[in-house]
Design an enzyme around this catalytic site. Sequence first.
Site, short mmCIF file in Angstrom:
data_model
loop_
_atom_site.label_atom_id
_atom_site.label_comp_id
_atom_site.label_asym_id
_atom_site.label_seq_id
_atom_site.Cartn_x
_atom_site.Cartn_y
_atom_site.Cartn_z
N CYS A 113 2.25 -33.84 -2.94
CA CYS A 113 1.51 -33.84 -4.21
C CYS A 113 1.63 -35.16 -4.97
O CYS A 113 0.78 -35.48 -5.80
CB CYS A 113 1.97 -32.69 -5.10
SG CYS A 113 1.69 -31.08 -4.33
N HIS A 249 -0.70 -34.24 -12.34
CA HIS A 249 -0.89 -33.43 -11.15
C HIS A 249 -1.15 -31.99 -11.59
O HIS A 249 -0.45 -31.47 -12.46
CB HIS A 249 0.36 -33.49 -10.28
CG HIS A 249 0.35 -32.53 -9.15
ND1 HIS A 249 -0.75 -32.36 -8.33
CD2 HIS A 249 1.28 -31.64 -8.70
CE1 HIS A 249 -0.48 -31.43 -7.43
NE2 HIS A 249 0.74 -30.98 -7.63
N ASN A 279 -4.33 -26.15 -7.25
CA ASN A 279 -3.48 -27.29 -6.87
C ASN A 279 -4.03 -27.89 -5.58
O ASN A 279 -3.94 -27.26 -4.52
CB ASN A 279 -2.04 -26.79 -6.70
CG ASN A 279 -1.08 -27.90 -6.34
OD1 ASN A 279 -1.48 -28.99 -5.97
ND2 ASN A 279 0.21 -27.61 -6.45
O1 UT7 Z 1 2.46 -29.01 -6.36
C1 UT7 Z 1 3.81 -29.09 -6.06
C2 UT7 Z 1 4.61 -28.63 -7.19
N1 UT7 Z 1 4.55 -27.17 -7.30
C3 UT7 Z 1 4.74 -26.63 -8.46
O2 UT7 Z 1 4.92 -27.33 -9.42
C4 UT7 Z 1 4.84 -25.11 -8.53
C5 UT7 Z 1 5.87 -24.75 -9.54
N2 UT7 Z 1 6.08 -23.31 -9.69
C6 UT7 Z 1 5.17 -22.48 -10.27
O3 UT7 Z 1 4.10 -22.90 -10.64
C7 UT7 Z 1 5.59 -21.04 -10.50
O4 UT7 Z 1 6.94 -20.89 -10.18
C8 UT7 Z 1 4.74 -20.04 -9.68
C9 UT7 Z 1 3.36 -19.94 -10.28
C10 UT7 Z 1 4.68 -20.45 -8.24
C11 UT7 Z 1 5.35 -18.64 -9.74
O5 UT7 Z 1 5.53 -18.22 -11.08
P1 UT7 Z 1 6.92 -17.56 -11.54
O6 UT7 Z 1 6.76 -17.19 -12.95
O7 UT7 Z 1 8.00 -18.56 -11.20
O8 UT7 Z 1 7.00 -16.25 -10.66
P2 UT7 Z 1 8.06 -15.81 -9.54
O9 UT7 Z 1 7.89 -16.59 -8.30
O10 UT7 Z 1 9.42 -15.76 -10.12
O11 UT7 Z 1 7.57 -14.32 -9.24
C12 UT7 Z 1 7.55 -13.33 -10.28
C13 UT7 Z 1 6.99 -12.03 -9.72
C14 UT7 Z 1 7.68 -11.56 -8.47
O12 UT7 Z 1 7.79 -10.15 -8.54
P3 UT7 Z 1 9.18 -9.45 -8.95
O13 UT7 Z 1 10.16 -9.89 -7.90
O14 UT7 Z 1 9.50 -9.96 -10.32
O15 UT7 Z 1 8.84 -8.00 -8.92
C15 UT7 Z 1 6.71 -11.89 -7.37
O16 UT7 Z 1 6.81 -11.05 -6.26
O17 UT7 Z 1 5.61 -12.18 -9.39
C16 UT7 Z 1 5.39 -11.69 -8.06
N3 UT7 Z 1 4.30 -12.48 -7.46
C17 UT7 Z 1 3.01 -12.15 -7.54
N4 UT7 Z 1 2.39 -11.09 -8.10
C18 UT7 Z 1 1.04 -11.05 -8.04
C19 UT7 Z 1 4.40 -13.64 -6.77
N5 UT7 Z 1 3.18 -14.07 -6.43
C20 UT7 Z 1 2.30 -13.16 -6.88
C21 UT7 Z 1 0.90 -13.06 -6.84
N6 UT7 Z 1 0.32 -12.00 -7.42
N7 UT7 Z 1 0.13 -13.99 -6.25
#
Ligand code: UT7
Length: 322
Positions: A113, A249, A279
């Site tokens: 990225c 980004h 992204n």
């Molecule tokens: O480009 C390179 C750099 N990349 C980034 O900068 C990405 C940085 N990270 C992020 O943008 C965020 O961490 C994400 C958007 C990827 C995820 O958001 P989050 O608030 O950190 O969520 P999480 O991964 O902690 O997941 C929370 C919940 C989980 O469920 P439980 O365990 O709390 O029941 C996941 O299973 O959300 C669930 N989940 C989803 N639910 C519906 C994960 N993906 C999905 C989805 N739809 N697509």
Amino acid sequence: MLRSVLIGTGSQLPRRAVSNEELAETVDTSDEWIVERTGIRNRYIAGEGETTSSLATDAARKAIESAGIEASSIDLIILATATPDQTFPASATLVQDALGCNGCIAFDVAAVCSGFLYAVGVADAMIRAGSAKRALVIGSETFTRILDWEDRATCVLFGDGAGAILLEGREESGKIPRGILATKLHADGAHSELLYVDGGPSTTQTVGHVRMKGREVFRHAVVNLATVLGEVLADTGLTNADIDWLVPHQANARILEATAKKLGLPREKVVITVDRHANTSAASVPLALDTAIQDGRIKPGDLVMLEAMGGGFTWGASLLRI
Ligand code: UT7
């Protein structure tokens, strides 16, 4: 003083747009979750005949047209990508041949990225060293081709596209010189397991799929970006208040907002395309830059901060006067 001045931009998206709702028909997710966590509403997915080099070539043609130059006058092509058409040759050479500027320097840069920032840093250094006069710098990705569509935590986040800029070495003097004023780049390989692809020619002999520990990447991104933005400003003697536009980004609207807040910049000064493009990895910064130049927000004379953070980790920022 010799500076790398921006003389043209262009971008290209694949034909097919895919909304969150459409994605939710095949992936266990929802529009609400994606919008709330990321700000993404739509992404473009490359189809038949659309490749990293074809999108890059179309973006480059538009940049060449906007600069009003001949492709044959380009003497350096750097293409940032994590999804090349083939393991080799470099996709930059495919773009070079399609544009008809055969013979000039052409190579790919792999910093995921942050790839476009790395490519800008290298092109600027080569221009100022006299190795090139006109550089075509591209970020292009077909990232959806390395997604695991069973992994909802990653597959909803990414899209495909390309953005290109043309830089020209010019003697710039006066109080407000145009061009790239400073670039700072970093990497820390200790965090490679937080964002990576689980395959490659030398390990599995497969292309592999994207794997990410999103929450941890998020935490590092906010800290690293704030630090590198401060370094670039310190290098130029300019301050937050001098910045007209932040072109970040486009990974997550929440990271963009946190970064803008740390810089003390209002939301109106941040170019946001993550809602439409998702992204697009190395393509995201040049895609956003071209979008804001084409729609008239970014104007000649504006001071623009570019920044990115990605797998490796790699991160960087660049300050340029348009
Ligand atoms: O480009 C390179 C750099 N990349 C980034 O900068 C990405 C940085 N990270 C992020 O943008 C965020 O961490 C994400 C958007 C990827 C995820 O958001 P989050 O608030 O950190 O969520 P999480 O991964 O902690 O997941 C929370 C919940 C989980 O469920 P439980 O365990 O709390 O029941 C996941 O299973 O959300 C669930 N989940 C989803 N639910 C519906 C994960 N993906 C999905 C989805 N739809 N697509």
